[in-house]
Design a protein around this motif. Structure first.
Motif, PDB file in Angstrom:
ATOM      1  N   ASP A 184      -9.794  62.052 -30.538  1.00  0.00           N
ATOM      2  CA  ASP A 184     -10.903  61.204 -30.374  1.00  0.00           C
ATOM      3  C   ASP A 184     -11.277  59.992 -31.397  1.00  0.00           C
ATOM      4  OD1 ASP A 184     -11.124  62.524 -28.021  1.00  0.00           O
ATOM      5  OD2 ASP A 184     -12.545  63.772 -28.388  1.00  0.00           O
ATOM      6  N   GLN A 185     -11.324  60.626 -32.717  1.00  0.00           N
ATOM      7  CA  GLN A 185     -11.311  59.793 -33.858  1.00  0.00           C
ATOM      8  C   GLN A 185     -10.370  58.591 -34.023  1.00  0.00           C
ATOM      9  OE1 GLN A 185     -11.343  62.538 -37.219  1.00  0.00           O
ATOM     10  NE2 GLN A 185     -13.663  63.185 -36.908  1.00  0.00           N
ATOM     11  N   PHE A 186      -9.181  58.840 -33.621  1.00  0.00           N
ATOM     12  CA  PHE A 186      -8.241  58.016 -33.620  1.00  0.00           C
ATOM     13  C   PHE A 186      -8.552  56.956 -32.697  1.00  0.00           C
ATOM     14  CE2 PHE A 186      -4.284  55.732 -32.414  1.00  0.00           C
ATOM     15  CZ  PHE A 186      -3.391  55.882 -33.638  1.00  0.00           C
ATOM     16  N   LYS A 187      -8.770  57.410 -31.458  1.00  0.00           N
ATOM     17  CA  LYS A 187      -9.176  56.503 -30.564  1.00  0.00           C
ATOM     18  C   LYS A 187     -10.414  55.553 -30.838  1.00  0.00           C
ATOM     19  CE  LYS A 187      -9.065  59.501 -26.924  1.00  0.00           C
ATOM     20  NZ  LYS A 187      -9.182  59.877 -25.521  1.00  0.00           N
ATOM     21  N   GLU A 188     -11.143  56.005 -31.410  1.00  0.00           N
ATOM     22  CA  GLU A 188     -12.496  55.423 -31.775  1.00  0.00           C
ATOM     23  C   GLU A 188     -12.256  54.191 -33.003  1.00  0.00           C
ATOM     24  OE1 GLU A 188     -17.163  56.026 -33.517  1.00  0.00           O
ATOM     25  OE2 GLU A 188     -15.716  57.805 -33.031  1.00  0.00           O
ATOM     26  N   LEU A 191      -4.619  58.964 -40.272  1.00  0.00           N
ATOM     27  CA  LEU A 191      -5.471  58.282 -39.364  1.00  0.00           C
ATOM     28  C   LEU A 191      -6.410  57.616 -40.324  1.00  0.00           C
ATOM     29  CD1 LEU A 191      -7.597  57.917 -37.087  1.00  0.00           C
ATOM     30  CD2 LEU A 191      -8.352  60.228 -37.319  1.00  0.00           C
ATOM     31  N   GLU A 192      -6.891  58.329 -41.408  1.00  0.00           N
ATOM     32  CA  GLU A 192      -7.716  57.797 -42.520  1.00  0.00           C
ATOM     33  C   GLU A 192      -6.923  56.539 -43.143  1.00  0.00           C
ATOM     34  OE1 GLU A 192      -9.907  59.076 -46.964  1.00  0.00           O
ATOM     35  OE2 GLU A 192      -9.031  60.492 -45.635  1.00  0.00           O
ATOM     36  N   SER A 202      -4.540  54.555 -42.115  1.00  0.00           N
ATOM     37  CA  SER A 202      -4.320  53.343 -41.128  1.00  0.00           C
ATOM     38  C   SER A 202      -5.662  52.769 -40.567  1.00  0.00           C
ATOM     39  CB  SER A 202      -3.526  53.911 -40.169  1.00  0.00           C
ATOM     40  OG  SER A 202      -4.083  54.755 -39.129  1.00  0.00           O
ATOM     41  N   SER A 203      -6.565  53.334 -40.855  1.00  0.00           N
ATOM     42  CA  SER A 203      -7.920  53.080 -40.140  1.00  0.00           C
ATOM     43  C   SER A 203      -8.653  52.137 -41.148  1.00  0.00           C
ATOM     44  CB  SER A 203      -8.972  54.123 -39.836  1.00  0.00           C
ATOM     45  OG  SER A 203      -8.153  55.157 -38.827  1.00  0.00           O
ATOM     46  N   VAL A 204      -8.183  52.043 -42.370  1.00  0.00           N
ATOM     47  CA  VAL A 204      -9.006  51.113 -43.330  1.00  0.00           C
ATOM     48  C   VAL A 204      -9.217  49.838 -42.839  1.00  0.00           C
ATOM     49  CG1 VAL A 204      -9.096  50.425 -45.697  1.00  0.00           C
ATOM     50  CG2 VAL A 204      -8.623  52.589 -45.365  1.00  0.00           C
ATOM     51  N   PRO A 205      -8.060  49.129 -42.553  1.00  0.00           N
ATOM     52  CA  PRO A 205      -8.203  47.668 -42.253  1.00  0.00           C
ATOM     53  C   PRO A 205      -8.976  47.281 -40.820  1.00  0.00           C
ATOM     54  CG  PRO A 205      -5.974  48.333 -42.106  1.00  0.00           C
ATOM     55  CD  PRO A 205      -6.823  49.366 -42.541  1.00  0.00           C
ATOM     56  N   TRP A 206      -9.074  48.473 -40.092  1.00  0.00           N
ATOM     57  CA  TRP A 206      -9.732  48.414 -38.842  1.00  0.00           C
ATOM     58  C   TRP A 206     -11.479  48.758 -39.079  1.00  0.00           C
ATOM     59  CZ3 TRP A 206      -7.926  46.798 -34.215  1.00  0.00           C
ATOM     60  CH2 TRP A 206      -6.603  46.518 -34.163  1.00  0.00           C
ATOM     61  N   LYS A 207     -11.688  49.408 -40.164  1.00  0.00           N
ATOM     62  CA  LYS A 207     -13.209  49.818 -40.225  1.00  0.00           C
ATOM     63  C   LYS A 207     -13.784  48.642 -41.127  1.00  0.00           C
ATOM     64  CE  LYS A 207     -12.751  54.872 -40.475  1.00  0.00           C
ATOM     65  NZ  LYS A 207     -12.705  55.984 -41.145  1.00  0.00           N
ATOM     66  N   LYS A 208     -13.140  47.961 -42.237  1.00  0.00           N
ATOM     67  CA  LYS A 208     -13.893  47.134 -42.990  1.00  0.00           C
ATOM     68  C   LYS A 208     -12.847  45.815 -43.056  1.00  0.00           C
ATOM     69  CE  LYS A 208     -14.881  50.802 -46.369  1.00  0.00           C
ATOM     70  NZ  LYS A 208     -14.941  50.988 -47.852  1.00  0.00           N
ATOM     71  N   GLY A 209     -12.149  45.742 -41.971  1.00  0.00           N
ATOM     72  CA  GLY A 209     -11.295  44.378 -41.893  1.00  0.00           C
ATOM     73  C   GLY A 209     -12.133  42.999 -41.519  1.00  0.00           C
ATOM     74  N   THR A 210     -11.347  42.067 -41.863  1.00  0.00           N
ATOM     75  CA  THR A 210     -12.051  40.695 -41.574  1.00  0.00           C
ATOM     76  C   THR A 210     -11.140  40.004 -40.499  1.00  0.00           C
ATOM     77  OG1 THR A 210     -10.422  39.716 -43.345  1.00  0.00           O
ATOM     78  CG2 THR A 210     -12.582  40.343 -43.955  1.00  0.00           C
ATOM     79  N   LEU A 211      -9.968  40.150 -40.188  1.00  0.00           N
ATOM     80  CA  LEU A 211      -8.921  39.692 -39.124  1.00  0.00           C
ATOM     81  C   LEU A 211      -9.786  39.908 -37.798  1.00  0.00           C
ATOM     82  CD1 LEU A 211      -5.494  40.080 -40.603  1.00  0.00           C
ATOM     83  CD2 LEU A 211      -7.005  37.977 -40.539  1.00  0.00           C
TER      84      LEU A 211
END
Length: 254
Positions: free
Chosen positions: A140-144, A168-169, A171-180
């Motif tokens: 669930d965390q991955f999907k979110e 998961l942790e 690969s998620s960094v650019p999705w949580k804080k990213g600019t693109l």
């Protein structure tokens, strides 16, 4: 090498006009075979003349495929990073491209785990098929965080949820804080998966689906393919300087 002749100078100016830059490593190739260089110009310029992606995004795609662990082509990284900055890319955006591209190593697992699972079953070893509570929470965390799920991840999660959590942790960094924009992120993934140095079909399909979900058009995705297709020219941009060096040695020794 000798100076450019009139036709070569015309081709160089046309390259600068249509591609928007010039790098020193093109000079020797142009002088050694101007017909081939002109043909490459026509081939590589198509997405620049007819394309739908903004120039900055095109250059970020070039940075991604050159910086990918399956290629690591430093002259290209430098040239296209300079171009991307010139077109308005920020350091944060370029760093995000590196972060997105860095996940390529996980394909060691997504390619190999299905083979491992098959061979374990062939050997009569029973495997879990249902996720436990912790594993379901990680799913669930991955999907979110990543916005999708693929069956490629199921056996990975069942075999080692601790490693999956670490990925998961990471690969998620650019999705949580990213600019693109998410669509552009997916274009980066598509680019590194379709590059001739990788050609990873499962990832290509996943990220095309994701890009379409984020609003990508068929023209934009086709343009990603066109941009990445020029990767083969690095045979020349690596090989030609070596050839020139050897020719110069022969001149000195003759």
């Amino acid at each position: 090498m000798k100076s450019l002749n009139e036709r070569q100078r015309e081709i160089k100016q046309k390259f600068i006009s249509e591609r928007g830059y010039w790098a020193n490593f093109w000079d020797d190739l142009l002088q050694l075979n101007e017909d081939f260089f002109e043909a490459y110009l026509k081939f590589s310029a198509v997405p620049w003349k007819k394309g739908t992606l903004e120039p900055k995004v095109k250059e970020l795609i070039y940075v991604a495929i050159d910086a990918s662990t399956t290629h690591l082509y430093e002259p290209g990284i430098k040239a296209h990073m300079q171009n991307a900055l010139r077109y308005g890319a920020t350091p944060e955006e370029i760093m995000e491209v590196f972060e997105l591209t860095s996940v390529l190593g996980i394909h060691t697992c997504t390619s190999s785990i299905p083979i491992l699972v098959d061979e374990l079953k062939n050997s009569g070893i029973e495997l879990k098929e249902e996720l436990n509570e912790r594993q379901q929470k990680l799913k669930d965390q991955f999907k979110e965080a990543r916005g999708y799920w693929s069956e490629l991840w199921d056996q990975f999660l069942l075999l080692d949820d601790e490693f999956f959590e670490a990925y998961l942790e990471f690969s998620s960094v650019p999705w949580k804080k990213g600019t693109l924009d998410p669509k552009i992120k997916e274009f980066i993934y598509i680019a590194i998966d379709v590059a001739t140095t990788h050609l990873y079909d499962p990832g290509t399909r996943i990220h095309i689906k994701n890009a379409l979900k984020y609003g990508a058009t068929k023209e934009e995705i086709m343009e990603v393919f066109q941009l990445v297709s020029v990767l083969g020219i690095h045979t020349c941009t690596v090989g030609v300087p070596i050839l020139v060096e050897e020719l110069n040695k022969d001149k000195v020794n003759s």
